[in-house]
Design a protein around this motif. Structure first.
Motif, PDB file in Angstrom:
ATOM      1  N   ASN A 163       0.813  -1.290  -0.034  1.00  0.00           N
ATOM      2  CA  ASN A 163       0.013  -0.008  -0.113  1.00  0.00           C
ATOM      3  C   ASN A 163       1.002   1.149  -0.204  1.00  0.00           C
ATOM      4  O   ASN A 163       2.107   1.234   0.388  1.00  0.00           O
ATOM      5  CB  ASN A 163      -0.768  -0.011   1.199  1.00  0.00           C
ATOM      6  CG  ASN A 163      -1.798  -1.328   1.304  1.00  0.00           C
ATOM      7  OD1 ASN A 163      -3.067  -1.119   0.951  1.00  0.00           O
ATOM      8  ND2 ASN A 163      -1.412  -2.491   1.730  1.00  0.00           N
ATOM      9  N   GLY A 164       0.285   2.247  -0.390  1.00  0.00           N
ATOM     10  CA  GLY A 164       0.970   3.569  -0.356  1.00  0.00           C
ATOM     11  C   GLY A 164      -0.056   4.802  -0.790  1.00  0.00           C
ATOM     12  O   GLY A 164      -1.471   4.448  -0.870  1.00  0.00           O
ATOM     13  N   GLY A 205       4.864   4.272   0.477  1.00  0.00           N
ATOM     14  CA  GLY A 205       5.072   5.567   0.951  1.00  0.00           C
ATOM     15  C   GLY A 205       4.093   6.516   0.237  1.00  0.00           C
ATOM     16  O   GLY A 205       3.014   6.347  -0.356  1.00  0.00           O
ATOM     17  N   ARG A 206       4.617   7.836  -0.159  1.00  0.00           N
ATOM     18  CA  ARG A 206       3.594   8.441  -1.058  1.00  0.00           C
ATOM     19  C   ARG A 206       4.383   8.927  -2.482  1.00  0.00           C
ATOM     20  O   ARG A 206       5.669   9.090  -2.375  1.00  0.00           O
ATOM     21  CB  ARG A 206       3.409  10.057  -0.356  1.00  0.00           C
ATOM     22  CG  ARG A 206       2.616  10.777  -1.036  1.00  0.00           C
ATOM     23  CD  ARG A 206       1.859  12.080  -0.143  1.00  0.00           C
ATOM     24  NE  ARG A 206       0.926  12.843  -0.808  1.00  0.00           N
ATOM     25  CZ  ARG A 206       0.197  13.770  -0.013  1.00  0.00           C
ATOM     26  NH1 ARG A 206       0.194  14.008   1.011  1.00  0.00           N
ATOM     27  NH2 ARG A 206      -0.654  14.504  -1.074  1.00  0.00           N
ATOM     28  N   PHE A 207       3.729   8.789  -3.375  1.00  0.00           N
ATOM     29  CA  PHE A 207       4.101   8.930  -4.898  1.00  0.00           C
ATOM     30  C   PHE A 207       3.222   9.610  -5.731  1.00  0.00           C
ATOM     31  O   PHE A 207       2.056   9.684  -5.492  1.00  0.00           O
ATOM     32  CB  PHE A 207       4.822   7.681  -5.247  1.00  0.00           C
ATOM     33  CG  PHE A 207       3.835   6.490  -5.406  1.00  0.00           C
ATOM     34  CD1 PHE A 207       3.030   6.234  -6.443  1.00  0.00           C
ATOM     35  CD2 PHE A 207       3.317   5.784  -4.264  1.00  0.00           C
ATOM     36  CE1 PHE A 207       1.728   5.417  -6.548  1.00  0.00           C
ATOM     37  CE2 PHE A 207       2.402   4.784  -4.151  1.00  0.00           C
ATOM     38  CZ  PHE A 207       1.679   4.805  -5.392  1.00  0.00           C
ATOM     39  N   THR A 208       3.896   9.855  -6.801  1.00  0.00           N
ATOM     40  CA  THR A 208       3.028  10.677  -8.003  1.00  0.00           C
ATOM     41  C   THR A 208       2.430   9.715  -8.923  1.00  0.00           C
ATOM     42  O   THR A 208       2.819   8.592  -8.777  1.00  0.00           O
ATOM     43  CB  THR A 208       3.873  11.666  -8.685  1.00  0.00           C
ATOM     44  OG1 THR A 208       4.810  11.149  -9.339  1.00  0.00           O
ATOM     45  CG2 THR A 208       4.252  12.950  -7.598  1.00  0.00           C
ATOM     46  N   GLY A 209       1.353  10.227  -9.619  1.00  0.00           N
ATOM     47  CA  GLY A 209       0.984   9.318 -10.589  1.00  0.00           C
ATOM     48  C   GLY A 209       1.859   8.823 -11.879  1.00  0.00           C
ATOM     49  O   GLY A 209       1.853   7.712 -12.325  1.00  0.00           O
ATOM     50  N   SER A 210       2.789   9.715 -11.885  1.00  0.00           N
ATOM     51  CA  SER A 210       3.830   9.583 -12.878  1.00  0.00           C
ATOM     52  C   SER A 210       4.576   8.409 -12.643  1.00  0.00           C
ATOM     53  O   SER A 210       5.457   7.715 -13.426  1.00  0.00           O
ATOM     54  CB  SER A 210       4.593  10.835 -13.346  1.00  0.00           C
ATOM     55  OG  SER A 210       5.114  11.003 -12.218  1.00  0.00           O
ATOM     56  N   ALA A 239      -4.196   4.360   6.873  1.00  0.00           N
ATOM     57  CA  ALA A 239      -3.710   3.104   6.828  1.00  0.00           C
ATOM     58  C   ALA A 239      -2.877   3.269   5.849  1.00  0.00           C
ATOM     59  O   ALA A 239      -1.663   2.741   5.721  1.00  0.00           O
ATOM     60  CB  ALA A 239      -4.827   2.337   6.729  1.00  0.00           C
ATOM     61  N   ALA A 240      -3.079   3.655   4.573  1.00  0.00           N
ATOM     62  CA  ALA A 240      -2.214   3.707   3.294  1.00  0.00           C
ATOM     63  C   ALA A 240      -1.146   4.343   3.651  1.00  0.00           C
ATOM     64  O   ALA A 240       0.096   4.019   2.831  1.00  0.00           O
ATOM     65  CB  ALA A 240      -3.048   4.030   2.109  1.00  0.00           C
ATOM     66  N   ALA A 241      -0.874   5.268   4.387  1.00  0.00           N
ATOM     67  CA  ALA A 241       0.348   6.425   4.474  1.00  0.00           C
ATOM     68  C   ALA A 241       1.179   5.328   5.474  1.00  0.00           C
ATOM     69  O   ALA A 241       2.349   5.643   5.374  1.00  0.00           O
ATOM     70  CB  ALA A 241       0.040   7.511   5.334  1.00  0.00           C
ATOM     71  N   ARG A 242       0.839   4.236   5.913  1.00  0.00           N
ATOM     72  CA  ARG A 242       1.899   3.397   6.578  1.00  0.00           C
ATOM     73  C   ARG A 242       2.343   2.348   5.635  1.00  0.00           C
ATOM     74  O   ARG A 242       3.242   1.592   5.985  1.00  0.00           O
ATOM     75  CB  ARG A 242       1.211   2.681   7.861  1.00  0.00           C
ATOM     76  CG  ARG A 242       0.550   3.614   8.778  1.00  0.00           C
ATOM     77  CD  ARG A 242       0.144   2.937  10.069  1.00  0.00           C
ATOM     78  NE  ARG A 242      -0.720   2.049   9.906  1.00  0.00           N
ATOM     79  CZ  ARG A 242      -2.084   2.234  10.349  1.00  0.00           C
ATOM     80  NH1 ARG A 242      -2.429   3.459  10.593  1.00  0.00           N
ATOM     81  NH2 ARG A 242      -2.904   1.258  10.087  1.00  0.00           N
ATOM     82  N   GLY A 243       1.736   2.277   4.522  1.00  0.00           N
ATOM     83  CA  GLY A 243       2.409   1.279   3.359  1.00  0.00           C
ATOM     84  C   GLY A 243       3.714   1.199   3.262  1.00  0.00           C
ATOM     85  O   GLY A 243       4.173   2.430   3.117  1.00  0.00           O
TER      86      GLY A 243
END
Length: 406
Positions: A50-51, A388-393, A381-385
């Motif tokens: 997840n992310g 991490g956090r990323f862009t659509g690209s 919850a997804a923020a703990r995956g």
């Protein structure tokens, strides 16, 4: 033919537009996604990785050549006596009238700029796409959308000193006037006025972009793509497209062409499903309806997972469906309990609140199947995956890396 020694992996990519939200007091400072009952999405999150992704926009299938410009647009209501946009959305229920008005606007001529071609296509509800084709156009202009109700309709302005930007702004300002002229006299609007409804007498043009050269998806990623969009969840269509040749592939629409064509007999490798209705509920600040809508989305995605699982189990056992396929063994017991019967779309009565806050989701931590430690599907919850956090690209790079590892 798919080489059984080297299984062909296929991808199901589902974008639930507007799924993320903020915590709301009426939900005990939880988000609509946190309080909605979404057991199928929880199970998929629990079985996978997840992310948080910041996505990109999706097109409408209007053909564009390099140098053409396009706008995201709304049918709206303009007070002609004051020049004020009284409603940026003429009507949410515009599925029948929208295509009729778009057909009336498609191909309109600009008296002062006869060298330009205008194409208009309905998207969903009050939305449409507008493309302008011709010489010396620039994407570096402002739009006509005031972005809030009860504000004046804007004039397009050049955002740089180039002759192209100045010319384009003049073209778009004339286009805005011609669109309103056609809409005011259209029988659809005469009927709407007689019925006491908002007149759709202006199209707000925003987000101007210019067509650039982009390599074909298949050449860039090595996957044959198809898309189901923008408003309805068609689990059967996307499942058939990914299950062919064991199932017949549905007909497809090719951008820039007017007729539907037969899909590829051997199916597609990448299925993109765009779900828009949740975003609409968010824009309307209909938080209870959004939560109920998420529950309907959950049912549909569960049914899609079942259909893909059935395709793998019966007719396409040499194909692995990424995002669902590689985790299907872990979800087998969950999927076996999902019915494929039609289910009603959500409704909300005036003053109705959400009758439940799914407490069972707080008890699932020990049920994580594989991947990371996320066991439910929501923003927090997804923020703990582990993604991490990323862009659509970055998404396709993640998917292709996953394909190589799986």
């Amino acid at each position: 033919m798919v080489n059984s020694k080297e299984p062909k992996r296929r991808v199901t990519f589902i974008l639930v537009d507007g799924v993320g939200d903020v915590s709301l007091p009426r939900f005990g400072y939880k988000t609509p996604l946190q309080v909605a009952s979404v057991p199928n999405l929880d199970a998929i999150a629990s079985a996978g990785i997840n992310g948080l992704m910041d996505p990109v926009e999706v097109g409408l299938g209007l053909a564009m050549s390099p140098g053409d410009i396009a706008f995201k647009s709304n049918f709206a209501t303009l007070d002609e006596s004051t020049g004020v946009v009284t409603s940026r959305r003429a009507d949410r229920h515009f599925e029948e009238e929208g295509p009729v008005l778009c057909a009336a606007l498609d191909g309109l001529k600009l008296p002062s700029f006869p060298q330009y071609e205008v194409r208009v296509r309905h998207a969903t509800e009050h939305r449409c796409g507008v493309v302008v084709k011709g010489p010396k156009l620039s994407g570096n202009i402002s739009g006509t959308d005031p972005l809030k109700d009860n504000r004046p309709l804007l004039q397009a302005q050049p955002l740089d000193e180039s002759d192209e930007a100045k010319n384009t702004a003049a073209v778009i300002n004339e286009l805005s006037k011609e669109i309103s002229r056609i809409l005011v006299g259209h029988p659809v609007n005469a009927r709407r006025v007689a019925e006491g409804k908002n007149i759709a007498n202006v199209v707000l043009l925003r987000g101007c972009g210019i067509r650039i050269e982009v390599p074909p998806f298949e050449k860039l990623h090595g996957l044959r793509p198809c898309m189901v969009a923008p408003t309805k969840i068609i689990a059967d269509a996307i499942a058939r497209a990914l299950s062919a040749p064991s199932k017949s592939c549905p007909n497809v629409f090719v951008p820039g062409e007017d007729e539907h064509k037969h899909g590829r007999p051997d199916g597609y490798d990448f299925g993109f499903l765009h779900i828009k209705a949740i975003d609409d509920a968010g824009h309307d600040k209909a938080s209870v309806f959004k939560a109920k809508g998420l529950e309907a989305v959950d049912k549909a995605i569960g049914q899609l997972a079942v259909l893909l699982w059935q395709a793998e189990s019966t007719g396409s056992s040499n194909i692995t469906f990424v995002s669902l396929g590689t985790i299907l063994p872990q979800l087998k017991s969950h999927l076996s309990n999902i019915p494929l019967d039609p289910f009603p779309l959500p409704t909300v009565e005036p003053g109705e609140d959400l009758a439940h806050a799914d407490k069972s989701r707080e008890e699932k931590q020990s049920r994580t199947f594989k991947g990371d430690k996320v066991f439910e599907f929501n923003e927090i919850a997804a923020a703990r995956g582990i993604l991490g956090r990323f862009t659509g690209s970055e998404m396709m790079g993640i998917i292709k890396a996953y394909l190589k590892l799986s």
